[in-house]
Design a protein around this motif. Structure first.
Motif, PDB file in Angstrom:
ATOM      1  N   ARG A  33       0.745  -1.475  -0.060  1.00  0.00           N
ATOM      2  CA  ARG A  33      -0.131  -0.065  -0.148  1.00  0.00           C
ATOM      3  C   ARG A  33       0.208   1.291  -0.180  1.00  0.00           C
ATOM      4  NH1 ARG A  33      -3.120  -2.939   3.999  1.00  0.00           N
ATOM      5  NH2 ARG A  33      -2.030  -1.977   5.531  1.00  0.00           N
ATOM      6  N   ASN A  34       1.862   1.174   0.818  1.00  0.00           N
ATOM      7  CA  ASN A  34       3.109   2.516   0.882  1.00  0.00           C
ATOM      8  C   ASN A  34       3.399   2.092  -0.349  1.00  0.00           C
ATOM      9  OD1 ASN A  34       2.000   3.227   3.248  1.00  0.00           O
ATOM     10  ND2 ASN A  34       3.698   1.676   4.583  1.00  0.00           N
ATOM     11  N   ARG A  35       3.346   1.512  -1.048  1.00  0.00           N
ATOM     12  CA  ARG A  35       4.339   1.747  -3.067  1.00  0.00           C
ATOM     13  C   ARG A  35       3.618   2.168  -3.176  1.00  0.00           C
ATOM     14  NH1 ARG A  35       5.522  -2.089  -7.476  1.00  0.00           N
ATOM     15  NH2 ARG A  35       6.909  -0.785  -8.420  1.00  0.00           N
ATOM     16  N   VAL A  36       2.322   1.902  -3.323  1.00  0.00           N
ATOM     17  CA  VAL A  36       1.754   2.412  -4.281  1.00  0.00           C
ATOM     18  C   VAL A  36       1.264   4.521  -3.973  1.00  0.00           C
ATOM     19  CG1 VAL A  36      -0.588   2.631  -5.268  1.00  0.00           C
ATOM     20  CG2 VAL A  36       0.245   0.305  -5.101  1.00  0.00           C
ATOM     21  N   LYS A  37       1.301   4.183  -3.137  1.00  0.00           N
ATOM     22  CA  LYS A  37       0.793   5.782  -2.619  1.00  0.00           C
ATOM     23  C   LYS A  37       2.343   6.414  -2.418  1.00  0.00           C
ATOM     24  CE  LYS A  37      -2.009   4.509   1.894  1.00  0.00           C
ATOM     25  NZ  LYS A  37      -1.469   4.780   3.396  1.00  0.00           N
ATOM     26  N   ARG A  38       3.621   5.567  -2.674  1.00  0.00           N
ATOM     27  CA  ARG A  38       5.184   6.389  -3.308  1.00  0.00           C
ATOM     28  C   ARG A  38       4.691   7.110  -4.264  1.00  0.00           C
ATOM     29  NH1 ARG A  38       7.719   3.598   0.244  1.00  0.00           N
ATOM     30  NH2 ARG A  38       8.198   2.346  -1.243  1.00  0.00           N
TER      31      ARG A  38
END
Length: 132
Positions: A70-75
């Motif tokens: 999830r954090n990768r996609v947000k980044r």
């Protein structure tokens, strides 16, 4: 067209619960989609202290169970917006009394390369700039 540094400051993000509730339940919001992203946006009157566009990124736990993904996609989405937000800001310069609230919503169960995410964000920003 003014050349600005490509930054994404704290004031350009939607942090308050009140603003996000306004965006999703206000009744004036519209959306555009370019798979795997959907952008929900709302025009509103601009005050002097407000930036012309504020954004947030939503990635559902249903799509990615692990926070790392999830954090990768947000980044990826934030970086793509940061690099391409000038498309939208140039269009907003012609409407000085208007500001936008944006929410990018991830709709896929798969991870994509950053180039693909950037392409989707560019398409959405160009379509949005055309609708102002």
């Amino acid at each position: 067209m003014t050349v600005q540094r490509a930054t994404l400051g704290r004031q350009e993000r939607i942090k308050s619960r009140k603003l996000s509730d306004t965006l999703f339940t206000g009744g004036n919001s519209r959306s555009l989609a370019a798979f795997p992203l959907r952008v929900v946006y709302m025009k509103r009157e601009r005050t002097t202290a407000q930036p012309s566009a504020q954004m947030m990124v939503c990635v559902s736990k249903r799509h990615f169970k692990h926070a790392v993904n999830r954090n990768r996609v947000k980044r990826q989405v934030r970086e793509s917006y940061r690099l391409n937000k000038q498309i939208l800001l140039d269009a907003l310069e012609q409407h000085p009394q208007t500001s936008l609230l944006l929410a990018f919503i991830w709709q896929s169960d798969e991870l994509y390369a950053t180039a693909n995410v950037t392409e989707c964000v560019q398409k959405l920003l160009q379509r949005l700039a055309g609708q102002l």
